[in-house]
Write a protein that holds these residues in place. Structure first.
Motif, PDB file in Angstrom:
ATOM      1  N   PRO A  85      16.164 -14.641 -26.155  1.00 38.36           N
ATOM      2  CA  PRO A  85      17.263 -13.144 -25.876  1.00 38.36           C
ATOM      3  C   PRO A  85      17.102 -12.232 -26.823  1.00 38.36           C
ATOM      4  O   PRO A  85      16.720 -12.532 -27.712  1.00 38.36           O
ATOM      5  CB  PRO A  85      18.020 -14.076 -26.139  1.00 38.36           C
ATOM      6  N   VAL A  86      17.830 -10.996 -26.055  1.00 40.23           N
ATOM      7  CA  VAL A  86      17.163 -10.124 -27.229  1.00 40.23           C
ATOM      8  C   VAL A  86      18.743  -9.628 -28.370  1.00 40.23           C
ATOM      9  O   VAL A  86      19.897  -9.342 -26.862  1.00 40.23           O
ATOM     10  CB  VAL A  86      16.775  -8.774 -26.669  1.00 40.23           C
ATOM     11  N   GLN A  87      18.745  -9.898 -29.353  1.00 42.66           N
ATOM     12  CA  GLN A  87      20.032  -9.008 -29.970  1.00 42.66           C
ATOM     13  C   GLN A  87      20.430  -7.986 -30.935  1.00 42.66           C
ATOM     14  O   GLN A  87      19.020  -7.248 -30.958  1.00 42.66           O
ATOM     15  CB  GLN A  87      20.334  -9.934 -31.669  1.00 42.66           C
ATOM     16  N   SER A  88      21.006  -7.334 -30.207  1.00 40.49           N
ATOM     17  CA  SER A  88      21.091  -5.949 -30.429  1.00 40.49           C
ATOM     18  C   SER A  88      20.816  -5.596 -32.011  1.00 40.49           C
ATOM     19  O   SER A  88      19.775  -4.379 -31.777  1.00 40.49           O
ATOM     20  CB  SER A  88      22.254  -5.223 -30.180  1.00 40.49           C
ATOM     21  N   ASN A  89      20.529  -6.187 -32.739  1.00 38.77           N
ATOM     22  CA  ASN A  89      20.660  -5.574 -33.920  1.00 38.77           C
ATOM     23  C   ASN A  89      18.598  -5.759 -34.340  1.00 38.77           C
ATOM     24  O   ASN A  89      17.985  -5.834 -35.161  1.00 38.77           O
ATOM     25  CB  ASN A  89      20.835  -6.650 -35.433  1.00 38.77           C
ATOM     26  N   LYS A  90      18.160  -6.314 -33.308  1.00 39.07           N
ATOM     27  CA  LYS A  90      16.738  -6.839 -33.395  1.00 39.07           C
ATOM     28  C   LYS A  90      15.263  -6.032 -32.550  1.00 39.07           C
ATOM     29  O   LYS A  90      14.979  -5.953 -31.987  1.00 39.07           O
ATOM     30  CB  LYS A  90      16.195  -8.312 -33.115  1.00 39.07           C
ATOM     31  N   ARG A  92      14.911  -2.636 -32.386  1.00 36.86           N
ATOM     32  CA  ARG A  92      13.809  -1.787 -32.879  1.00 36.86           C
ATOM     33  C   ARG A  92      12.561  -2.443 -33.067  1.00 36.86           C
ATOM     34  O   ARG A  92      11.713  -1.538 -32.781  1.00 36.86           O
ATOM     35  CB  ARG A  92      13.916  -0.601 -34.109  1.00 36.86           C
ATOM     36  N   PRO A  93      12.526  -3.604 -33.851  1.00 37.71           N
ATOM     37  CA  PRO A  93      11.172  -4.103 -33.863  1.00 37.71           C
ATOM     38  C   PRO A  93      10.592  -4.429 -32.425  1.00 37.71           C
ATOM     39  O   PRO A  93       9.846  -4.547 -31.710  1.00 37.71           O
ATOM     40  CB  PRO A  93      11.207  -5.495 -34.992  1.00 37.71           C
ATOM     41  N   ILE A  94      11.370  -4.909 -31.640  1.00 35.71           N
ATOM     42  CA  ILE A  94      10.714  -5.635 -30.056  1.00 35.71           C
ATOM     43  C   ILE A  94      10.354  -4.202 -29.285  1.00 35.71           C
ATOM     44  O   ILE A  94       8.900  -4.475 -29.326  1.00 35.71           O
ATOM     45  CB  ILE A  94      11.636  -5.822 -29.809  1.00 35.71           C
ATOM     46  N   ALA A  95      10.888  -2.830 -29.712  1.00 37.80           N
ATOM     47  CA  ALA A  95      10.775  -2.102 -29.229  1.00 37.80           C
ATOM     48  C   ALA A  95       9.346  -1.480 -29.637  1.00 37.80           C
ATOM     49  O   ALA A  95       8.674  -0.599 -28.757  1.00 37.80           O
ATOM     50  CB  ALA A  95      11.433  -0.941 -29.219  1.00 37.80           C
ATOM     51  N   GLU A  96       9.053  -1.791 -31.085  1.00 36.30           N
ATOM     52  CA  GLU A  96       8.115  -1.520 -31.267  1.00 36.30           C
ATOM     53  C   GLU A  96       6.575  -2.050 -31.509  1.00 36.30           C
ATOM     54  O   GLU A  96       4.961  -1.560 -31.646  1.00 36.30           O
ATOM     55  CB  GLU A  96       8.141  -0.843 -33.331  1.00 36.30           C
ATOM     56  N   GLU A 107      23.189  -3.736 -20.672  1.00 36.97           N
ATOM     57  CA  GLU A 107      23.091  -2.476 -20.568  1.00 36.97           C
ATOM     58  C   GLU A 107      22.717  -1.937 -21.938  1.00 36.97           C
ATOM     59  O   GLU A 107      21.677  -0.924 -22.531  1.00 36.97           O
ATOM     60  CB  GLU A 107      24.222  -1.264 -19.389  1.00 36.97           C
ATOM     61  N   LYS A 108      23.445  -2.269 -22.882  1.00 38.21           N
ATOM     62  CA  LYS A 108      23.377  -1.509 -24.379  1.00 38.21           C
ATOM     63  C   LYS A 108      21.953  -2.010 -24.826  1.00 38.21           C
ATOM     64  O   LYS A 108      22.035  -1.245 -25.430  1.00 38.21           O
ATOM     65  CB  LYS A 108      24.464  -2.230 -24.782  1.00 38.21           C
ATOM     66  N   ILE A 109      21.807  -3.279 -24.021  1.00 36.51           N
ATOM     67  CA  ILE A 109      19.941  -3.784 -25.010  1.00 36.51           C
ATOM     68  C   ILE A 109      19.348  -2.843 -24.159  1.00 36.51           C
ATOM     69  O   ILE A 109      18.399  -2.183 -24.985  1.00 36.51           O
ATOM     70  CB  ILE A 109      19.690  -5.291 -24.725  1.00 36.51           C
ATOM     71  N   ALA A 110      18.970  -2.652 -22.920  1.00 35.54           N
ATOM     72  CA  ALA A 110      17.853  -1.481 -22.558  1.00 35.54           C
ATOM     73  C   ALA A 110      18.511  -0.258 -23.095  1.00 35.54           C
ATOM     74  O   ALA A 110      16.974   0.218 -23.431  1.00 35.54           O
ATOM     75  CB  ALA A 110      18.254  -1.750 -20.940  1.00 35.54           C
ATOM     76  N   HIS A 111      19.274   0.596 -23.397  1.00 37.75           N
ATOM     77  CA  HIS A 111      19.495   1.604 -24.093  1.00 37.75           C
ATOM     78  C   HIS A 111      19.471   1.932 -25.378  1.00 37.75           C
ATOM     79  O   HIS A 111      18.349   2.579 -25.923  1.00 37.75           O
ATOM     80  CB  HIS A 111      20.532   1.698 -24.173  1.00 37.75           C
ATOM     81  N   ARG A 112      18.941   0.517 -26.070  1.00 37.98           N
ATOM     82  CA  ARG A 112      18.179   0.885 -27.494  1.00 37.98           C
ATOM     83  C   ARG A 112      16.919   0.626 -27.109  1.00 37.98           C
ATOM     84  O   ARG A 112      16.371   1.057 -27.889  1.00 37.98           O
ATOM     85  CB  ARG A 112      19.402  -0.425 -28.162  1.00 37.98           C
ATOM     86  N   LEU A 113      16.899  -0.638 -26.518  1.00 37.79           N
ATOM     87  CA  LEU A 113      14.743   0.011 -26.582  1.00 37.79           C
ATOM     88  C   LEU A 113      14.334   0.901 -25.721  1.00 37.79           C
ATOM     89  O   LEU A 113      13.251   1.388 -26.238  1.00 37.79           O
ATOM     90  CB  LEU A 113      14.564  -1.657 -25.631  1.00 37.79           C
ATOM     91  N   SER A 114      15.109   1.686 -25.297  1.00 29.80           N
ATOM     92  CA  SER A 114      14.479   2.900 -24.831  1.00 29.80           C
ATOM     93  C   SER A 114      14.262   3.424 -25.479  1.00 29.80           C
ATOM     94  O   SER A 114      13.341   4.384 -25.873  1.00 29.80           O
ATOM     95  CB  SER A 114      15.259   2.894 -23.656  1.00 29.80           C
TER      96      SER A 114
END
Ligand SMILES: *Cc1c(COP(=O)(O)O)cnc(C)c1O
Length: 234
Positions: A85-90, A92-96, A107-114
């Motif tokens: 599960p992806v928490q919204s405060n995590k 950035r390192p996941i995207a990197e 959708e919020k999580i997807a926006h942040r990852l993008s």
């Protein structure tokens, strides 16, 4: 021969057998080795046996493991999938640090990852997690919400929506296992018919892999059958 190498060979054989009985091309089914709770040594042993794609659930554990593996074998082109599960405060390192994220359900999580995916890297591969077995499990988008969510995610610039993922309730009976996977397959075909260029059905774990392959899985996520029983207390 190492136990991990032996287990990997056995799992690959089971994938081949399941693909053959389903009259599918075995090359359509990718094996994701789920290495959560196991150390860099286990990843390296699997990599020595030819495994390239690894799945992790816990961010800090995964980042430490990637560093440890790279320190020993910087030459290995491994692919890392975040399947927890992806928490919204995590995000950035996941995207990197990851190549794929399997459990996006908001959708919020997807926006942040993008937004946080570095422009120097290729788009982050995404699966939309769908809750196909109803109320028991809390994660995953409702099937009815999946088309809208998928279309919104597909528009995000630094993501590439690849398909759907599910973790159905554990079932011993293969007929029931297939029923859940079939629901995900139907939704997948519906989204493809609506024009989304999807190519991935991430479904099937150690206990229900043949049923998932029979219903069209293109990525099976296998942990204990490769690495052994997990010890979360360690
Ligand atoms: C742990 C895990 C797996 C692997 O499960 P096994 O039963 O060990 O094969 C697969 N998918 C997800 C999302 C997981 O968390």
């Amino acid at each position: 021969m190492s136990v991990i190498r032996q287990n990997l060979q056995a799992v690959r054989q089971r994938i081949t057998d399941a693909a053959n009985s389903a009259q599918r091309d075995v090359h359509e089914v990718e094996l994701l080795a789920v290495s959560k709770t196991f150390g860099a040594d286990a990843v390296l042993a699997a990599a020595e046996a030819g495994q390239r794609a690894f799945g992790e659930n816990y961010l800090q554990e995964a980042l430490d493991k990637m560093d440890a593996v790279r320190a020993i074998r910087p030459d290995l082109p491994l692919e890392w999938h975040f399947i927890g599960p992806v928490q919204s405060n995590k995000t950035r390192p996941i995207a990197e640090h990851f190549d794929w994220v399997h459990a996006v359900d908001r959708e919020k999580i997807a926006h942040r990852l993008s937004e946080q995916r570095p422009a120097t890297l290729p788009p982050l591969n995404i699966c939309l997690q769908v809750n196909i077995s109803g109320e028991a499990s809390k994660s995953g988008a409702l099937p009815a919400d999946a088309p809208g969510l998928a279309k919104a995610i597909a528009k995000l610039p630094h993501l590439r929506l690849r398909g759907l993922m599910a973790i159905p309730e554990p079932e011993d009976d293969e007929v029931r296992q297939r029923r859940s996977f079939h629901q995900l397959r139907v939704l997948y075909e519906q989204l493809r018919a609506e024009g989304l260029p999807l190519d991935t059905l991430s479904m099937g774990m150690s206990a229900d892999m043949p049923a998932a392959i029979a219903e069209g899985a293109t990525i099976v996520r296998i942990g204990s059958a490769i690495f052994g029983t997990r010890n979360y207390a360690k």
